[in-house]
Design an enzyme around this catalytic site. Structure first.
Site, mmCIF file in Angstrom:
data_model
loop_
_atom_site.group_PDB
_atom_site.id
_atom_site.type_symbol
_atom_site.label_atom_id
_atom_site.label_comp_id
_atom_site.label_asym_id
_atom_site.label_seq_id
_atom_site.Cartn_x
_atom_site.Cartn_y
_atom_site.Cartn_z
ATOM 1 C CG ASP A 208 45.167 29.466 56.980
ATOM 2 O OD1 ASP A 208 44.616 28.726 56.158
ATOM 3 O OD2 ASP A 208 45.257 29.196 58.198
ATOM 4 C CD GLU A 273 40.800 29.422 54.398
ATOM 5 O OE1 GLU A 273 40.333 28.286 54.438
ATOM 6 O OE2 GLU A 273 41.315 29.965 55.399
#
Ligand code: NOJ
Length: 552
Positions: A208, A273
């Protein structure tokens, strides 16, 4: 440096990876919230779909300030979602079906309820506990102004002040304090967390906010031009030397991580990401760093042949320049679902559209679904790995008219109710045609499903050859066969047919992928039709349709 290793180690290069948002997938205990056993119970849906791996969005203990991306314990399972034993059972069930398991790791921030942050709040300025996060004195005579003017991704300042006068940094919600990655203790902790889950058998990690861990916090903090959508894609263009995105120091962190991944057999894999322009993502995807990065340029590309041609060419070329393959992704838990996004006039401001409950501009959902099906066949036809977000295989639209009282995305509150946020793509999945939550569970789900979703359920679509579900099943299986039968990782634009609104490329000698983004039908070249995203028109390919041909 190209990635070397056995074919088995490289399973991810042509994998179809299915993203599960656990709270919305399946609810086994009837409390309205999806859980880990609810995934295990439905694992055969994923096997039937033919996916190679699942990626689980966070299931960790979390006060849910940001849908689970505010983690209070990186080594646990939220009691509402199950236990570590349930997690092990899910991994075993997936592995028994040849499905690998990727989990989300959230290293940029913790929850405010993480023991480290609780300790930091109870410790004085300058303490070791505060050094794990980013605490600063404020500006102005009494330190009452934030240390910088940076705006959070969810609205409002990135700094929150404590009663003792210090401020702490949070690029996202106030409840998600940023960790200090210059602190060796933080680095060691995450290496241990990666080992903890790798030891439990997970096959990989989705990282993330992967581009934001390293930060230039030298004084004075630099001001930057920030974009309202908070996406690094635009922000990096405005600030090539950014204080908290894509800092050169970040690569040391991933080199350390890679050594952990490679210490397992088979090696664990990682996908970043990182909302960065394609050429900057390349720096993460290396033999001694990460394996993949989500292709957000493709996700954001409009339904336009020239734009798609450009983004596909760049993605394929960039990936091959570093010895890897591209990723293809159109949907996830942060963006408006594809049939809705593609059913709106080009250039529609999706956040503004959501604020009108999806009425203005009007949505042509039939056209959007046609395009979503066409882009799915295009995407599955490309070399590299494909990501599918739960419900994409059902052609689910965005639920744009959720009533304000059910909205949970922190954007809604933090923007003073001017941005609705991402709940509309997180509505619980419909499995059956009937029942309180259409087979999601025994009770109503945590977000209401719209009327008519029973007709989109897995049960309703199974066996219907024209359904989106059967299209996905067929495409995923056939793709695997064609890759094995010689297409491999090959890709070439088909000079004879690829022009104007018609995208056309070949995979190996025999597989031709065609997509017509225009309004007029286009004559099909010779070949046997293997699969089409919609009805063909007397040997012609209608607009908003894709087809796979086998060439003689
Ligand atoms: C990206 C995740 O996909 C999103 O859902 C989350 O809000 C932010 N990172 C912050 O963790």
């Amino acid at each position: 440096m190209a990635d070397t290793g056995s074919a088995q180690d490289h399973w991810w290069r042509d994998a179809v990876i299915y993203q599960i948002y656990p709270r919305s997938f399946g609810d086994a205990d009837g409390d309205g919230i999806g859980d880990i056993p609810g995934i295990t119970d439905r694992i055969d849906h994923l096997a039937a779909l033919g996916v190679d791996a699942v990626w689980l969005s966070p299931f960790y203990p979390s006060p849910l300030a940001d849908g689970g991306y505010d983690v209070a314990d990186f080594r646990g399972v939220d009691p509402l979602l199950g236990t570590l034993g349930d997690f092990d059972a899910l991994v075993a069930a997936a592995h028994a079906r040849g499905i690998r398991v990727i989990i989300d790791i959230v290293p940029n921030h913790t929850s405010e309820e993480h023991p480290w942050f609780v300790e930091a709040l109870n410790s004085p300025p300058g303490s070791a506990a505060r050094e794990r996060y980013v605490f600063r004195d404020g500006k102005g005579p009494d330190g009452a102004e934030p240390p910088s003017g940076w705006q959070s991704r969810f609205g409002g300042p990135t700094w929150t002040r404590l009663p003792d006068g210090q401020w702490y940094l949070h690029l996202f919600a106030r409840e998600q304090p940023d960790l200090n990655w210059a602190n060796p203790e933080v680095r060691a902790e995450f290496l241990d967390i990666l080992r903890f889950w790798s030891d439990r058998g997970v096959d990989g990690f989705r990282i993330d906010v992967a581009a934001a861990l390293a930060k230039d916090l030298s004084e004075p903090l630099r001001e930057i031009v920030q974009t309202p959508d908070g996406s690094g894609l635009d922000e990096m263009r405005a600030n090539p030397d950014h204080p908290f995105l894509d800092r050169p120091e970040i690569h040391d962190i991933y080199r350390e991580w890679r050594r952990v991944f490679d210490s397992y057999d088979p090696p664990r894999v990682a996908v970043a990401e990182a909302w960065l322009p394609s050429h900057r993502q390349l720096h993460y995807v290396r033999a001694d760093e990460l394996h993949q990065a989500f292709n957000f340029e493709f996700l954001r590309c409009p339904w336009d042949a020239d734009a798609l041609r450009d983004v596909i060419t760049t993605s394929v070329d960039d990936a091959s320049s570093v010895g890897t393959v591209a990723t293809w992704v159109r949907s996830n838990h942060d963006v408006v679902r594809t049939p809705s996004a593609l059913g709106l006039p080009r250039g529609t401001d999706l956040a503004a559209w959501l604020m009108t409950d999806g009425t203005e501009p009007p949505l042509d959902l039939e056209r959007g679904l046609r395009r979503a099906r066409a882009i799915a066949l295009l995407q599955f036809g490309l070399p590299g790995s494909n990501y599918v977000y739960q419900g994409e295989e059902l052609g689910l639209p965005e639920v744009a008219d959720l009533p304000p009282e059910v909205l949970q995305d922190p954007k809604w509150e933090r923007t003073g109710h001017t941005v609705k946020g991402r709940d509309g793509c997180r509505v619980p999945l419909p499995w059956d045609t009937q029942g309180p939550s259409l087979g999601f569970g025994a009770a109503l789900g945590w977000l209401p499903q719209p009327a008519g979703w029973g007709g989109l359920s897995v049960a309703a679509q199974t066996g219907d050859p024209d359904s989106t579900l059967e299209l996905f099943r067929g495409a995923i299986r056939l793709r695997r066969t064609l890759i094995g039968a010689g297409a491999g990782e090959s890709f070439a634009w088909d000079a004879d047919t690829d022009k104007g609104d018609l995208l056309a490329f070949t995979r190996g000698e025999h597989w031709l992928v065609l997509t017509n983004t225009g309004a007029e039908p286009v004559a099909l070249p010779d070949g046997e039709v293997l699969l089409a995203s919609g009805p063909l028109d007397n040997g012609a390919l209608p607009g908003d349709t894709s087809v796979w041909l086998r060439r003689p």
